[in-house]
Scaffold this motif. Structure first.
Motif, PDB file in Angstrom:
ATOM      1  N   ARG A 126      37.791 -21.833-148.230  1.00 49.86           N
ATOM      2  CA  ARG A 126      36.452 -22.284-147.850  1.00 49.86           C
ATOM      3  C   ARG A 126      35.463 -21.736-148.871  1.00 49.86           C
ATOM      4  O   ARG A 126      35.519 -20.558-149.226  1.00 49.86           O
ATOM      5  N   THR A 180      31.269 -21.985-150.371  1.00 46.69           N
ATOM      6  CA  THR A 180      29.869 -22.403-150.320  1.00 46.69           C
ATOM      7  C   THR A 180      29.258 -22.201-151.693  1.00 46.69           C
ATOM      8  O   THR A 180      29.442 -21.146-152.311  1.00 46.69           O
ATOM      9  N   GLU A 211      35.874 -30.793-145.947  1.00 40.69           N
ATOM     10  CA  GLU A 211      35.356 -30.122-144.759  1.00 40.69           C
ATOM     11  C   GLU A 211      35.296 -28.608-144.905  1.00 40.69           C
ATOM     12  O   GLU A 211      34.717 -27.917-144.050  1.00 40.69           O
ATOM     13  N   THR A 271      30.675 -26.376-148.706  1.00 41.65           N
ATOM     14  CA  THR A 271      29.270 -26.443-148.317  1.00 41.65           C
ATOM     15  C   THR A 271      28.417 -26.273-149.565  1.00 41.65           C
ATOM     16  O   THR A 271      28.710 -25.420-150.414  1.00 41.65           O
ATOM     17  N   GLN A 325      29.482 -30.510-146.210  1.00 31.79           N
ATOM     18  CA  GLN A 325      28.156 -30.205-145.672  1.00 31.79           C
ATOM     19  C   GLN A 325      27.178 -29.854-146.793  1.00 31.79           C
ATOM     20  O   GLN A 325      27.509 -29.080-147.694  1.00 31.79           O
ATOM     21  N   HIS A 375      23.088 -28.535-147.269  1.00 30.20           N
ATOM     22  CA  HIS A 375      21.917 -27.978-146.592  1.00 30.20           C
ATOM     23  C   HIS A 375      20.770 -27.876-147.585  1.00 30.20           C
ATOM     24  O   HIS A 375      20.950 -27.395-148.709  1.00 30.20           O
ATOM     25  N   VAL A 405      25.237 -20.663-142.587  1.00 36.68           N
ATOM     26  CA  VAL A 405      26.643 -20.415-142.930  1.00 36.68           C
ATOM     27  C   VAL A 405      27.104 -19.228-142.098  1.00 36.68           C
ATOM     28  O   VAL A 405      26.502 -18.150-142.173  1.00 36.68           O
ATOM     29  N   GLN A 452      33.709 -17.428-145.382  1.00 38.24           N
ATOM     30  CA  GLN A 452      33.978 -18.058-146.670  1.00 38.24           C
ATOM     31  C   GLN A 452      34.942 -17.234-147.515  1.00 38.24           C
ATOM     32  O   GLN A 452      34.830 -16.013-147.592  1.00 38.24           O
TER      33      GLN A 452
END
Length: 236
Positions: free
Chosen positions: A62, A64, A85, A88, A109, A111, A120, A125
Protein backbone atom coordinates in the motif's frame (compact mmCIF):
# COMPACT_ATOMS: atom_id res chain seq x y z
CA UNK A 1 2.79 27.42 14.03
CA UNK A 2 -0.83 28.58 13.93
CA UNK A 3 -3.47 27.19 11.57
CA UNK A 4 -3.62 30.61 9.91
CA UNK A 5 0.12 30.62 9.22
CA UNK A 6 -0.10 27.05 7.95
CA UNK A 7 -2.90 27.98 5.56
CA UNK A 8 -1.04 31.05 4.36
CA UNK A 9 2.01 29.00 3.50
CA UNK A 10 -0.05 26.50 1.50
CA UNK A 11 -1.69 29.37 -0.39
CA UNK A 12 1.76 30.70 -1.18
CA UNK A 13 2.84 27.27 -2.44
CA UNK A 14 -0.10 27.29 -4.87
CA UNK A 15 0.82 30.83 -5.98
CA UNK A 16 4.45 29.85 -6.56
CA UNK A 17 3.42 26.85 -8.67
CA UNK A 18 1.12 29.07 -10.76
CA UNK A 19 3.96 31.55 -11.32
CA UNK A 20 6.31 28.72 -12.28
CA UNK A 21 3.83 27.36 -14.81
CA UNK A 22 3.50 30.79 -16.40
CA UNK A 23 7.27 31.21 -16.61
CA UNK A 24 8.01 27.81 -18.17
CA UNK A 25 6.17 26.03 -20.94
CA UNK A 26 5.22 22.38 -20.53
CA UNK A 27 7.75 21.60 -23.27
CA UNK A 28 10.54 22.23 -20.77
CA UNK A 29 9.46 19.09 -18.88
CA UNK A 30 8.50 16.98 -21.90
CA UNK A 31 9.73 13.39 -21.82
CA UNK A 32 10.84 13.88 -25.42
CA UNK A 33 13.65 16.14 -24.21
CA UNK A 34 16.87 14.15 -23.75
CA UNK A 35 17.78 15.65 -20.38
CA UNK A 36 14.28 14.93 -19.02
CA UNK A 37 14.12 11.27 -19.99
CA UNK A 38 17.66 10.66 -18.77
CA UNK A 39 16.90 12.21 -15.37
CA UNK A 40 13.66 10.24 -15.13
CA UNK A 41 15.18 6.91 -16.11
CA UNK A 42 18.08 7.37 -13.69
CA UNK A 43 15.63 7.96 -10.84
CA UNK A 44 13.44 5.03 -11.91
CA UNK A 45 16.39 2.62 -11.96
CA UNK A 46 17.57 3.72 -8.52
CA UNK A 47 14.08 3.45 -7.00
CA UNK A 48 13.48 0.02 -8.52
CA UNK A 49 16.74 -1.21 -7.02
CA UNK A 50 15.53 -0.08 -3.59
CA UNK A 51 12.09 -1.61 -3.99
CA UNK A 52 13.54 -4.93 -5.18
CA UNK A 53 15.12 -5.35 -1.73
CA UNK A 54 11.90 -4.71 0.21
CA UNK A 55 9.88 -7.57 1.74
CA UNK A 56 6.63 -8.69 0.18
CA UNK A 57 5.22 -8.36 -3.30
CA UNK A 58 4.05 -5.21 -5.12
CA UNK A 59 0.49 -6.51 -5.35
CA UNK A 60 0.32 -6.47 -1.54
CA UNK A 61 1.98 -3.11 -0.93
CA UNK A 62 0.00 0.00 0.00
CA UNK A 63 1.42 3.35 -1.06
CA UNK A 64 0.40 6.99 -0.69
CA UNK A 65 2.02 9.77 -2.70
CA UNK A 66 2.18 13.30 -1.31
CA UNK A 67 2.04 15.79 -4.17
CA UNK A 68 0.94 13.35 -6.85
CA UNK A 69 0.59 16.07 -9.51
CA UNK A 70 -0.78 14.75 -12.79
CA UNK A 71 -0.28 11.14 -11.68
CA UNK A 72 2.96 10.16 -13.38
CA UNK A 73 4.52 8.45 -10.35
CA UNK A 74 1.29 6.61 -9.54
CA UNK A 75 1.22 5.29 -13.10
CA UNK A 76 4.75 3.98 -12.52
CA UNK A 77 3.56 2.16 -9.40
CA UNK A 78 0.69 0.57 -11.33
CA UNK A 79 3.17 -0.67 -13.94
CA UNK A 80 5.29 -2.10 -11.13
CA UNK A 81 2.31 -4.19 -10.03
CA UNK A 82 0.72 -2.28 -7.16
CA UNK A 83 -3.05 -2.60 -7.17
CA UNK A 84 -5.16 0.53 -7.79
CA UNK A 85 -7.15 0.03 -4.60
CA UNK A 86 -3.88 0.05 -2.62
CA UNK A 87 -2.77 3.42 -4.01
CA UNK A 88 -3.62 6.93 -2.83
CA UNK A 89 -2.60 10.30 -4.24
CA UNK A 90 -2.76 13.64 -2.44
CA UNK A 91 -2.47 16.93 -4.33
CA UNK A 92 -2.78 20.53 -3.21
CA UNK A 93 -3.61 22.03 -6.60
CA UNK A 94 -7.00 21.21 -8.16
CA UNK A 95 -5.84 21.80 -11.74
CA UNK A 96 -3.15 19.15 -11.35
CA UNK A 97 -5.50 16.66 -9.72
CA UNK A 98 -7.94 17.22 -12.57
CA UNK A 99 -5.23 16.09 -14.97
CA UNK A 100 -4.54 12.96 -12.90
CA UNK A 101 -8.08 11.69 -12.48
CA UNK A 102 -8.77 10.67 -16.13
CA UNK A 103 -5.44 8.86 -16.34
CA UNK A 104 -5.84 6.70 -13.24
CA UNK A 105 -8.20 3.83 -12.37
CA UNK A 106 -11.32 4.75 -10.45
CA UNK A 107 -10.28 2.45 -7.58
CA UNK A 108 -7.22 4.61 -6.95
CA UNK A 109 -8.10 7.22 -4.32
CA UNK A 110 -7.23 10.86 -4.92
CA UNK A 111 -7.51 13.56 -2.25
CA UNK A 112 -7.37 17.29 -2.82
CA UNK A 113 -5.83 19.57 -0.21
CA UNK A 114 -3.37 19.73 2.65
CA UNK A 115 -1.46 16.46 3.04
CA UNK A 116 -0.97 17.00 6.77
CA UNK A 117 -4.71 16.45 7.36
CA UNK A 118 -5.39 13.94 4.57
CA UNK A 119 -7.69 11.02 5.53
CA UNK A 120 -5.05 8.30 5.44
CA UNK A 121 -5.36 5.85 8.36
CA UNK A 122 -2.44 5.62 10.77
CA UNK A 123 -0.08 2.66 10.34
CA UNK A 124 -1.77 1.65 7.09
CA UNK A 125 0.91 2.23 4.43
CA UNK A 126 3.92 0.22 3.34
CA UNK A 127 5.33 3.24 1.52
CA UNK A 128 4.80 6.99 1.39
CA UNK A 129 6.32 8.68 -1.65
CA UNK A 130 7.29 12.31 -2.10
CA UNK A 131 9.10 13.69 -5.11
CA UNK A 132 10.28 17.34 -5.09
CA UNK A 133 7.49 18.43 -2.74
CA UNK A 134 9.47 19.47 0.34
CA UNK A 135 11.76 21.75 -1.65
CA UNK A 136 8.64 23.79 -2.48
CA UNK A 137 7.64 24.09 1.20
CA UNK A 138 9.57 27.11 2.41
CA UNK A 139 8.10 27.11 5.92
CA UNK A 140 9.78 24.77 8.43
CA UNK A 141 6.52 24.28 10.35
CA UNK A 142 4.63 23.13 7.25
CA UNK A 143 7.47 20.75 6.37
CA UNK A 144 7.30 19.31 9.86
CA UNK A 145 3.51 18.89 9.77
CA UNK A 146 3.58 17.04 6.46
CA UNK A 147 6.51 14.85 7.54
CA UNK A 148 4.71 13.95 10.78
CA UNK A 149 1.64 12.88 8.83
CA UNK A 150 3.73 10.74 6.46
CA UNK A 151 5.44 9.05 9.40
CA UNK A 152 2.10 8.44 11.12
CA UNK A 153 0.66 6.71 8.04
CA UNK A 154 3.52 4.18 7.82
CA UNK A 155 3.25 0.68 9.18
CA UNK A 156 6.14 -0.49 11.38
CA UNK A 157 8.75 -1.62 8.89
CA UNK A 158 7.38 0.71 6.20
CA UNK A 159 9.39 3.40 4.48
CA UNK A 160 9.22 6.87 3.01
CA UNK A 161 10.55 7.04 -0.54
CA UNK A 162 12.05 10.53 -0.81
CA UNK A 163 13.43 12.28 -3.89
CA UNK A 164 14.28 15.97 -3.70
CA UNK A 165 16.80 18.78 -4.16
CA UNK A 166 19.62 19.06 -1.66
CA UNK A 167 21.02 22.37 -2.94
CA UNK A 168 19.47 25.80 -3.43
CA UNK A 169 18.83 27.13 -6.89
CA UNK A 170 20.05 30.76 -6.84
CA UNK A 171 17.87 31.54 -9.87
CA UNK A 172 14.69 30.23 -8.28
CA UNK A 173 13.69 31.74 -4.91
CA UNK A 174 10.50 29.67 -4.89
CA UNK A 175 12.35 26.49 -3.93
CA UNK A 176 15.03 25.63 -1.41
CA UNK A 177 17.27 22.63 -1.06
CA UNK A 178 16.50 20.05 1.62
CA UNK A 179 19.88 18.69 2.76
CA UNK A 180 20.21 15.33 4.45
CA UNK A 181 20.58 16.90 7.88
CA UNK A 182 17.10 18.40 7.43
CA UNK A 183 15.69 15.05 6.33
CA UNK A 184 17.08 13.54 9.55
CA UNK A 185 15.49 16.34 11.57
CA UNK A 186 12.12 15.64 9.95
CA UNK A 187 12.35 11.90 10.63
CA UNK A 188 14.48 11.60 13.78
CA UNK A 189 13.45 8.01 14.58
CA UNK A 190 14.13 6.64 11.10
CA UNK A 191 16.83 4.50 9.60
CA UNK A 192 17.95 6.45 6.55
CA UNK A 193 19.76 5.33 3.42
CA UNK A 194 20.50 7.80 0.65
CA UNK A 195 22.19 8.15 -2.70
CA UNK A 196 22.93 11.25 -4.71
CA UNK A 197 21.28 11.40 -8.15
CA UNK A 198 20.44 13.67 -11.07
CA UNK A 199 22.71 16.03 -12.91
CA UNK A 200 21.63 19.53 -11.85
CA UNK A 201 18.78 20.39 -14.26
CA UNK A 202 20.16 23.73 -15.57
CA UNK A 203 23.46 21.99 -16.30
CA UNK A 204 21.67 18.96 -17.77
CA UNK A 205 19.76 21.19 -20.20
CA UNK A 206 22.95 22.94 -21.26
CA UNK A 207 24.90 19.69 -21.69
CA UNK A 208 22.21 17.94 -23.73
CA UNK A 209 21.41 20.92 -25.95
CA UNK A 210 24.84 22.50 -26.40
CA UNK A 211 27.12 19.45 -26.38
CA UNK A 212 25.30 16.14 -26.95
CA UNK A 213 22.68 14.06 -25.09
CA UNK A 214 25.27 11.33 -24.55
CA UNK A 215 27.34 13.78 -22.50
CA UNK A 216 24.72 13.66 -19.74
CA UNK A 217 26.20 10.42 -18.37
CA UNK A 218 29.73 11.81 -18.49
CA UNK A 219 28.89 14.90 -16.46
CA UNK A 220 26.59 12.94 -14.15
CA UNK A 221 29.47 10.63 -13.23
CA UNK A 222 30.77 13.45 -11.01
CA UNK A 223 28.79 13.27 -7.73
CA UNK A 224 29.30 16.96 -6.95
CA UNK A 225 27.29 17.88 -10.05
CA UNK A 226 24.24 15.91 -8.85
CA UNK A 227 21.56 18.04 -7.22
CA UNK A 228 19.09 15.53 -5.73
CA UNK A 229 19.02 12.63 -3.30
CA UNK A 230 16.91 9.50 -3.25
CA UNK A 231 16.33 8.34 0.33
CA UNK A 232 14.78 5.26 1.86
CA UNK A 233 13.53 6.41 5.27
CA UNK A 234 12.58 3.30 7.23
CA UNK A 235 10.28 3.13 10.24
CA UNK A 236 11.46 0.63 12.87
Amino acid sequence: MSQEEHGQELAQVASRYAKRNQAHSEDRYSLLRPEVWQMLQERQRAMLRLLALRPGQPADWRLTEVGCGAGGNLLEMLRLGLRPEHLTGIELLPERLNLARPLLPAALQLHLGDASVAPVPAASQDFVLQSTVFSSLLNDGVQQAVAAAMWRWLKPGGAVLWYDFIVDNPRNPDVRGVPLRRVRELFPDARLRSQRLTLAPPLARWVCNKIHPAAYSLFNSLPLLRSHVLCLIEKP
